[in-house]
Motif scaffolding. Sequence first.
Motif, PDB file in Angstrom:
ATOM      1  N   UNK A 164      36.166  12.393  17.177  1.00  0.00           N
ATOM      2  CA  UNK A 164      36.510  13.557  16.357  1.00  0.00           C
ATOM      3  C   UNK A 164      35.481  14.633  16.628  1.00  0.00           C
ATOM      4  N   UNK A 165      35.848  15.855  16.281  1.00  0.00           N
ATOM      5  CA  UNK A 165      34.933  16.970  16.504  1.00  0.00           C
ATOM      6  C   UNK A 165      33.621  16.742  15.749  1.00  0.00           C
ATOM      7  N   UNK A 166      33.784  16.195  14.544  1.00  0.00           N
ATOM      8  CA  UNK A 166      32.613  15.957  13.708  1.00  0.00           C
ATOM      9  C   UNK A 166      31.661  14.958  14.370  1.00  0.00           C
ATOM     10  N   UNK A 167      32.254  13.861  14.870  1.00  0.00           N
ATOM     11  CA  UNK A 167      31.437  12.847  15.543  1.00  0.00           C
ATOM     12  C   UNK A 167      30.739  13.428  16.771  1.00  0.00           C
ATOM     13  N   UNK A 168      31.524  14.226  17.492  1.00  0.00           N
ATOM     14  CA  UNK A 168      30.995  14.804  18.728  1.00  0.00           C
ATOM     15  C   UNK A 168      29.810  15.707  18.418  1.00  0.00           C
ATOM     16  N   UNK A 169      29.981  16.545  17.398  1.00  0.00           N
ATOM     17  CA  UNK A 169      28.896  17.459  17.021  1.00  0.00           C
ATOM     18  C   UNK A 169      27.675  16.683  16.561  1.00  0.00           C
ATOM     19  N   UNK A 170      27.909  15.623  15.790  1.00  0.00           N
ATOM     20  CA  UNK A 170      26.801  14.822  15.297  1.00  0.00           C
ATOM     21  C   UNK A 170      26.010  14.197  16.431  1.00  0.00           C
ATOM     22  N   UNK A 171      26.749  13.694  17.400  1.00  0.00           N
ATOM     23  CA  UNK A 171      26.091  13.028  18.524  1.00  0.00           C
ATOM     24  C   UNK A 171      25.151  13.988  19.253  1.00  0.00           C
ATOM     25  N   UNK A 172      25.659  15.170  19.551  1.00  0.00           N
ATOM     26  CA  UNK A 172      24.836  16.086  20.354  1.00  0.00           C
ATOM     27  C   UNK A 172      23.810  16.825  19.504  1.00  0.00           C
ATOM     28  N   UNK A 173      24.081  16.919  18.187  1.00  0.00           N
ATOM     29  CA  UNK A 173      23.068  17.499  17.311  1.00  0.00           C
ATOM     30  C   UNK A 173      21.862  16.562  17.270  1.00  0.00           C
ATOM     31  N   UNK A 174      22.167  15.272  17.160  1.00  0.00           N
ATOM     32  CA  UNK A 174      21.102  14.276  17.149  1.00  0.00           C
ATOM     33  C   UNK A 174      20.322  14.328  18.457  1.00  0.00           C
ATOM     34  N   UNK A 175      21.025  14.596  19.538  1.00  0.00           N
ATOM     35  CA  UNK A 175      20.397  14.629  20.848  1.00  0.00           C
ATOM     36  C   UNK A 175      19.665  15.958  21.077  1.00  0.00           C
ATOM     37  N   UNK A 176      20.048  16.963  20.296  1.00  0.00           N
ATOM     38  CA  UNK A 176      19.393  18.266  20.422  1.00  0.00           C
ATOM     39  C   UNK A 176      19.859  19.069  21.622  1.00  0.00           C
ATOM     40  N   UNK A 177      21.089  18.828  22.020  1.00  0.00           N
ATOM     41  CA  UNK A 177      21.618  19.543  23.196  1.00  0.00           C
ATOM     42  C   UNK A 177      22.501  20.697  22.733  1.00  0.00           C
ATOM     43  N   UNK A 178      21.904  21.905  22.632  1.00  0.00           N
ATOM     44  CA  UNK A 178      22.658  23.028  22.077  1.00  0.00           C
ATOM     45  C   UNK A 178      23.789  23.499  22.992  1.00  0.00           C
ATOM     46  N   UNK A 179      23.674  23.191  24.281  1.00  0.00           N
ATOM     47  CA  UNK A 179      24.731  23.641  25.195  1.00  0.00           C
ATOM     48  C   UNK A 179      26.023  22.878  24.941  1.00  0.00           C
ATOM     49  N   UNK A 180      25.869  21.556  24.823  1.00  0.00           N
ATOM     50  CA  UNK A 180      27.050  20.730  24.566  1.00  0.00           C
ATOM     51  C   UNK A 180      27.646  21.091  23.205  1.00  0.00           C
TER      52      UNK A 180
END
Length: 645
Positions: free
Chosen positions: A143-159
């Motif tokens: 889901x979009x939410x999961x996807x955002x959470x994953x990359x937020x945790x990773x700190x990848x602002x581009x993704x």
Amino acid sequence: MSVVKISLPDGSVREFPQGVKGSEIAQSISEGLARMALSIEVNGEIWDLSRPITTDASIKIFTWNDKGGKYAFWHSSAHLFAEALEALYPGVKFGIGPPIENGFYYDVDLGDQPFGDDELLAVEKKMIELAKANNPFVRSDVSKKEALEYFRAKGDEYKLELIEGLQDGSITFYKQGNFTDLCRGPHVPATGVIKAIKLLSVAGAYWRGNEKNKMLKRIYGITFPKAKELEEYLHVLEEAKKRDHRKLGKELELFAFSEKVGMGLPLWLPKGTILRERLEQFMRRAQIRSGYDPVVTPHIGSKQLYVTSGHYEKYGKDSFQPITTPDVGEEFLLKPMNCPHHCEIYKTKPRSYKDLPIRLAEFGTVYRYEQSGELHGLTRVRGFTQDDAHIFCRPDQVKEEFIKVIDLVLLVFKSLGFDNYTAQVSLRDPENKQKYIGEDAQWDKAEREIQEAADERGLKTVAVQGEAAFYGPKLDFMVRDALNRSWQLGTIQVDYQLPQRFELEYVGSDNQKHTPVMIHRAPFGSLERFVAVLIEHCAGNFPLWLAPEQFAILPISEKFNEYGKRILNALRDKDIRGLLDDRDEKIGRKIRDSEVKKVPYMFIIGEKEVAENKITVRKHGGSDLGAFTLDEFMSQFGSDFALPS
RNA sequence: GCUGUUGUAGCUCAGGGGUAGAGCACUUCCUUGGUAAGGAAGAGGUCGAGAGUUCAAUUCUCUUCAACAGCUCCA
């Protein structure tokens, strides 16, 4: 259990259990295909082999031999690269990493860490290690939410930025080994199919292609299923470098650059000048035959001229700045375009509809301040000569005139053996209409006319938005160079704007004043760029009529130099270009030197030839044509030395 | 313009804190020859430019110019 009907490319239809995977279909066809399979096309979409097929579908299995297979392969290679990079540089942020025509790239943000050849090698080594691990590529819907959470945790602002632009429900991740990436896919089954890996170069690239954004490091690489294919690819790259016009231009003494003269300002050496002048002669003759009138205009023009045309507003500030006269401070610009001058020639007297079309042609040298990073050999320079012409015609003549110009461009390409060009219809950017001048109706009409003219000549065209000139759409002829970079050569443009701006008019049959239409056209484009592409096209082995040195007379020893001189003069009287190699060298040496210089004909003379009043003819590349008298030779081969008709 | 790499003889390139080296090209001499390099000798460089560190810089540092790769741009 329900079944799905799968149509294969051969037209046959087979039934499989619902949820069958591409790999299973491949397996059912043959063991070999299963081994070679990289991806599968399902109803026109390219999928992973491991993705279950739940509906009836027509499919095609892709292997390395298909574009779809290669793309999946290189796309997966980009992920493999990313995995290796992340393993060595924890915390690295990723932009995009697509497959390209030859290989792949990945845009990455490594912060301030330097990344050069040594680092490339280290990552390459890691990639090989990870490829051997043969980790499967695993697709998952998120889901979009999961996807955002994953990359937020990773700190990848581009993704995160990329995900923001996606629709919930259509987001997928791919994971291999310890690396997870936002990705639409498809991918090859596992990393193990990637056997040969080469990281080629590092370059800067703006995030999302926007100059205002941060510059990321773009790492280019290529991979193959077999080591031998990588070797071959690298070999082809080496061979292509040998055709590079910058290298050949130096070796064959065609042109040079001098820091003292200025960057991007080519110096044409004597041999290059002959080549260029032959092309001009060819074009002059073709143009006279097509009803053009040659004109000549100065290298500078009043600034006001370009203010009127709109060029000053569009390019003035980023250009060579005006030259100012000492007393009255009048401003002049180095001519960046010939068209305003030609408009003023049109205006020198009243024109009748019966006079049109009027075709004004000029080999006009123009100067443009190209960005320093854009300069490139002869293909992108700051001073160059266009085989320019402007056709002033009535609206009802546009299509016919346009078609005639297409024919002229095609004559050029045919005469020089350019067979792999693309015809590009360059249209406005519909999102950015403020970049252009003129009204929608006129643009639509011009775009339509260009497409119709191209269709009428059976040209296969590719329409590209955002590539038009600011005053009108174009038909551009694109040719690739030795290193596979695409360049615009010939161009034809329909223009309703400049005639209005210059208040051009003609008296129609209704005795009313009308505005003519202008067609800008340059079949070569610029002589500089055309010569560059020509050099690479023929690898310096020019057609005889263009060769700077068409022959070399090679006496066996100094004793025959006198006879050589007689032959030389006789050939020069026939307007054939060449030289006498009267050095104190052996014949083998003279032949070698002429071969290296790519001289098309070598005339060898010795005791036998003098006695019989003949020349022995050797062609470039080694073939021996035998002995001829000059008259025999000329009657047999003489016509090839002249301009092609 | 931006990011990265490179800059040594006319060309292709090696070298490296103690004022430079190869091959080809060039000059002179010998050789007078039959289809891709005959032999010998010689000449040729402010190591891109400027500044700094050092007893000493071509070598290390910084700045600058140019070339190369890519991005952005391209009338």
